[in-house]
Design an enzyme around this catalytic site. Structure first.
Site, PDB file in Angstrom:
ATOM      1  N   ASP A  51      -8.282  -9.133   3.982  1.00 48.85           N
ATOM      2  CA  ASP A  51      -8.035  -8.076   4.856  1.00 48.85           C
ATOM      3  C   ASP A  51      -9.083  -7.957   5.774  1.00 48.85           C
ATOM      4  O   ASP A  51     -10.175  -7.287   5.959  1.00 48.85           O
ATOM      5  CB  ASP A  51      -8.098  -6.781   4.266  1.00 48.85           C
ATOM      6  CG  ASP A  51      -7.574  -5.651   5.004  1.00 48.85           C
ATOM      7  OD1 ASP A  51      -7.260  -6.138   5.992  1.00 48.85           O
ATOM      8  OD2 ASP A  51      -7.746  -4.495   4.415  1.00 48.85           O
ATOM      9  N   GLU A  88     -12.855  -2.405  11.834  1.00 48.85           N
ATOM     10  CA  GLU A  88     -12.663  -1.546  10.732  1.00 48.85           C
ATOM     11  C   GLU A  88     -13.818  -2.188   9.335  1.00 48.85           C
ATOM     12  O   GLU A  88     -14.475  -1.372   8.863  1.00 48.85           O
ATOM     13  CB  GLU A  88     -11.323  -1.801   9.691  1.00 48.85           C
ATOM     14  CG  GLU A  88     -11.121  -1.412   8.502  1.00 48.85           C
ATOM     15  CD  GLU A  88      -9.851  -1.497   7.865  1.00 48.85           C
ATOM     16  OE1 GLU A  88      -8.969  -2.078   8.365  1.00 48.85           O
ATOM     17  OE2 GLU A  88      -9.677  -1.002   6.721  1.00 48.85           O
ATOM     18  N   TRP A 130      -9.441  -2.510  -5.379  1.00 47.81           N
ATOM     19  CA  TRP A 130      -9.897  -1.674  -4.278  1.00 47.81           C
ATOM     20  C   TRP A 130     -11.213  -1.695  -4.447  1.00 47.81           C
ATOM     21  O   TRP A 130     -12.170  -1.205  -3.569  1.00 47.81           O
ATOM     22  CB  TRP A 130      -9.382  -0.136  -4.701  1.00 47.81           C
ATOM     23  CG  TRP A 130      -8.167   0.075  -4.372  1.00 47.81           C
ATOM     24  CD1 TRP A 130      -7.243  -0.822  -3.665  1.00 47.81           C
ATOM     25  CD2 TRP A 130      -7.260   1.189  -4.949  1.00 47.81           C
ATOM     26  NE1 TRP A 130      -5.815  -0.293  -3.569  1.00 47.81           N
ATOM     27  CE2 TRP A 130      -5.920   0.992  -4.210  1.00 47.81           C
ATOM     28  CE3 TRP A 130      -7.646   2.337  -5.677  1.00 47.81           C
ATOM     29  CZ2 TRP A 130      -4.840   1.732  -4.498  1.00 47.81           C
ATOM     30  CZ3 TRP A 130      -6.547   3.100  -5.815  1.00 47.81           C
ATOM     31  CH2 TRP A 130      -5.226   2.882  -5.374  1.00 47.81           C
ATOM     32  N   GLU A 186       0.769  -1.248   0.006  1.00 50.94           N
ATOM     33  CA  GLU A 186      -0.070   0.171   0.151  1.00 50.94           C
ATOM     34  C   GLU A 186       0.720   1.222  -0.098  1.00 50.94           C
ATOM     35  O   GLU A 186       0.632   2.237   0.729  1.00 50.94           O
ATOM     36  CB  GLU A 186      -1.019  -0.022   1.253  1.00 50.94           C
ATOM     37  CG  GLU A 186      -1.888  -0.984   1.293  1.00 50.94           C
ATOM     38  CD  GLU A 186      -2.925  -1.001   2.305  1.00 50.94           C
ATOM     39  OE1 GLU A 186      -2.593  -0.700   3.551  1.00 50.94           O
ATOM     40  OE2 GLU A 186      -4.076  -1.786   1.876  1.00 50.94           O
TER      41      GLU A 186
HETATM   42  O1  GCW Z   1      -6.928  -3.126   6.535  1.00 50.45           O
HETATM   43  C1  GCW Z   1      -6.020  -2.247   5.426  1.00 50.45           C
HETATM   44  C2  GCW Z   1      -6.432  -0.971   6.298  1.00 50.45           C
HETATM   45  C3  GCW Z   1      -5.222   0.137   6.350  1.00 50.45           C
HETATM   46  C4  GCW Z   1      -4.284  -0.673   6.927  1.00 50.45           C
HETATM   47  C5  GCW Z   1      -3.848  -1.986   6.239  1.00 50.45           C
HETATM   48  C6  GCW Z   1      -2.501  -2.743   6.792  1.00 50.45           C
HETATM   49  C7  GCW Z   1      -2.319   0.268   8.476  1.00 50.45           C
HETATM   50  O2  GCW Z   1      -7.563  -0.387   5.452  1.00 50.45           O
HETATM   51  O3  GCW Z   1      -5.873   1.150   6.924  1.00 50.45           O
HETATM   52  O4  GCW Z   1      -2.941   0.260   7.275  1.00 50.45           O
HETATM   53  O5  GCW Z   1      -4.933  -2.712   6.220  1.00 50.45           O
HETATM   54  O6  GCW Z   1      -2.920  -3.563   7.403  1.00 50.45           O
HETATM   55  O7  GCW Z   1      -1.405  -2.399   6.778  1.00 50.45           O
END
Ligand code: GCW
Length: 686
Positions: A361, A389, A529, A288
């Site tokens: 994720d 989240e 995304w 990222e």
């Molecule tokens: O879950 C995603 C999140 C990001 C996060 C990333 C990660 C800290 O949307 O906000 O960044 O993963 O785990 O690195």
């Protein structure tokens, strides 16, 4: 021998600040059991005291005073004596303990035995937990040792006080005023963690700022490390891989460059001079947009090993496996495995690779990450997300122990369950704490912090046991109320799965903030995304084909595991659309079509939230008014938003498949356009 007297517990309002450490007065005989005039004594280790032991004695005093309430002092009978024997070989190892009544005087003498002072502290908290849940002193006999060495929290807290994916206010870390001013919250936080056995804290976001490695921040960290040391907590820092360039005056961060290596070495020396027990670095690299070794044509192992050499045997480098590339067109669920598994055996001994529970994720449900079990020569650690989240932030009630248990108990097919794979190393949880008075943004989110710590200590505990003990300590010991709260908690995560992402769907949340539904989002720059990428729905069907006909992500699992998921006719429906693209009118083993089943699941989720709200309403009077009202108001939000999720999703699927609502199901309350037009630029945590 050290003895201490009982101190009075300050009377806090029931605003949640006390977490599960309220020590509310016991009743009847259980209370008079605890009559204790001067009850706590360190009887061994030469009577040697330590800050850790002082904390244990103070906690026992506080706990006994609270549990006794005001009535016990007048009770008849002789006082109980609690002895701490903290230097014995009791076979529990570091941090372990044994609790037992003293054989020849079980009603009046109780022993906490451990091999070290931290074990006595953990044992003291364990004794108070047992008493708080209503056990009689003379019935408590347990021996415990932590299941894994590293039990950590990862904070995604930025130095400016903003918390990435934080839903409980601002950061608890007051970097601005450190090192001179240490907020009392830092002590209260350490105490809460110690009560669970959490022993490592990464204080800053993995999207790290290099300046947190500068000397002025090392001084701040030193103050924290000093305050937390007696609680058994080691501090760790997230390190930005480009720091030698950002703050070191070098023009490269290439891990094989001698100047870069020397810079990190000197940095580590500087930190260890200030903090001899510094835990180490956590690194998010080449993920990222974060810098990493691949920027210089090097591998993750090159990067991690360079930092590991700088730290040496003083600490650990925790290297995250959460990677997906900006160029790679492969299924995102496959990328971490593809990048890391070929590196098995190449990481230095003091490197740990930290793997999220699932391959995408932190979704409400994912299959376990295929890297578990696939890197037998690498130390793997599990990363879970306590902050919600993708599960409705702190607004929705979702108790996460069942989610984590599902992963921990999953058989990798490669020599054990996920819990067994990570047991020699540890588990990290992305923290959900913040400046809110109740710490976690909602009362029930405290249970997720608690459950994470309890499972890190012992992954064999059941979700139900943890919920029950948490509820009894946090709200009330009344068995009927504990039963109702436990039942709400146990159903809550599955309810969220059902109204957000049923049947194996994932990542349907709206863009950026990840709050609310956004299945129609299809136009963002990178394919992965977009929610569309994850559902792959069109006029004829829905789901991501991860079989050999599709992305073949299935082949990353052990053959017997892959076999369970290979056939859409026999797969556990919880994973159907994760692994398969199916036609809307395909018939499932239930006899219903995919479309009927999907709508049924959304409805089940909505109904489950209504049930939770009803159960909670029934607890009015059993719970203190302030917290009862706060939870009721959150549940009302969740009831409304579960419908929003269901209706918006259904309206979108109908726009693709043109199907009528299944018989008996109500149509969405609003038009698809109305749902699409909602926007929340102010949503927290971005
Ligand atoms: O879950 C995603 C999140 C990001 C996060 C990333 C990660 C800290 O949307 O906000 O960044 O993963 O785990 O690195």
């Amino acid at each position: 021998m050290v003895a201490c007297s009982v101190v009075a517990v300050p009377a806090y309002a029931e605003d949640g600040y006390d977490l599960w450490l309220r020590y509310a007065p016991l009743e009847g005989e259980a209370q008079s059991d605890l009559r204790a005039d001067s009850p706590f004594a360190n009887i061994a280790d030469g009577g040697r005291s330590s800050p850790t032991l002082e904390i244990a004695l103070e906690e026992l005093s506080r706990g006994f005073a609270g549990l006794q309430g005001s009535g016990a002092r007048a009770a008849n009978g002789s006082p109980v004596k609690v002895e701490l024997d903290c230097g014995e070989t009791v076979g529990t190892g570091e941090g372990g303990y044994r609790l037992s009544p003293v054989a020849d005087d079980p009603r009046r003498a109780f022993l906490i035995a451990a091999e070290d002072h931290l074990g006595c502290l953990y044992g003291s908290f364990a004794l108070l937990r047992e008493l708080s849940t209503g056990k009689r002193l003379s019935d408590i006999a347990i021996g415990q040792a932590p299941a894994m060495p590293l039990r950590m929290l990862n904070h995604w807290d930025n130095p400016d006080g903003h918390v990435e994916r934080g839903y409980a206010g601002r950061s608890i870390f007051d970097w601005w005023h450190l090192p001179e001013r240490l907020d009392q919250r830092m002590i209260d936080y350490a105490r809460a963690n110690a009560s669970l056995g959490i022993n490592g804290v990464v204080v800053n976001n993995v999207n790290a700022k290099s300046f947190m490695l500068e000397p002025r921040y090392i001084a701040k960290l030193e103050r924290l490390a000093h305050a937390w040391r007696p609680y058994g907590i080691r501090v760790y820092l997230s390190a930005r891989f480009s720091a030698p360039r950002d703050i070191g005056g070098l023009d490269t961060a290439d891990p094989l460059d001698p100047a870069v290596r020397a810079w990190w070495h000197a940095k580590a020396d500087q930190i260890y001079t200030a903090i001899p027990d510094f835990g180490g670095f956590l690194v998010k690299a080449n993920s990222e947009g974060q810098p990493g070794p691949q920027d210089y044509g090097r591998t993750h192992a090159d990067g991690a090993n360079m930092l590991a050499a700088a730290i040496g045997d003083r600490g650990t480098v925790i290297w995250r496996a959460f990677v997906y590339s900006a160029e790679d067109e492969a299924d995102r669920a496959k990328q971490a495995y593809e990048e890391f598994v070929p590196l098995d055996g190449q990481f230095a001994d003091n490197v740990i690779v930290q793997v999220k529970n699932g391959p995408v994720d932190f979704q409400p449900r994912e299959p376990f990450h295929p890297m578990f079990g696939a890197m037998p020569n690498t130390r793997l650690m599990l990363e879970a997300q306590i902050t919600k989240e993708y599960l409705g932030f702190a607004s929705h009630l979702a108790y996460l122990a069942p989610l984590w248990k599902e992963v921990l108990d999953a058989d990798t097919g490669r020599g054990g369950t996920v819990a067994e794979v990570v047991a020699p190393v540890g588990i990290a949880g992305v923290a959900n704490t913040g400046s809110d008075r109740n710490w976690t943004g909602s009362h029930f989110d405290q249970a997720n912090w608690y459950a994470f710590g309890r499972l890190a200590w012992n992954p064999a505990l059941t979700s139900e046991e943890i919920a029950g003990e948490w509820a009894a300590q946090t709200f009330t010991r009344d068995p009927a109320a504990v039963g109702a709260i436990t039942s709400m908690m146990l159903d809550s995560r599955e309810a969220v799965v059902s109204y957000m992402t049923p049947l194996g769907l994932a990542h349907q949340m709206d863009t950026g903030h990840h709050y609310g539904p956004g299945p129609w989002v299809c136009d963002l720059a990178r394919p992965e995304w977009n929610p569309c990428y994850y559902h792959q729905a069109d006029r004829s069907g829905i789901g991501f084909d991860r079989t050999a006909n599709g992305s073949d992500a299935l082949s990353q699992y052990a053959p017997q595991v892959a076999a369970q998921w290979a056939d859409p006719a026999t797969i556990d429906p919880h994973y159907l659309l994760w692994f398969h693209h199916v036609a809307w009118d395909d018939t499932l083993p239930s006899g219903r079509t995919v479309w009927q089943e999907l709508v049924r699941e959304y409805d089940r989720g909505v109904a489950a939230v209504d049930t939770m709200a009803g159960q909670w309403a029934g607890l009015r009077g059993a719970i203190d008014a302030e917290r009862h009202r706060a939870v009721s108001e959150s549940l009302a939000i969740q009831q409304r938003e579960a419908r929003w999720w269901r209706d918006a999703s259904v309206a979108y699927w109908q726009s693709l498949n043109g199907l009528e609502m299944p018989q008996g199901a109500s149509p969405p309350a609003e038009t698809l356009e109305a749902y699409k037009s909602r926007s929340f630029p102010e949503a927290p945590g971005q």
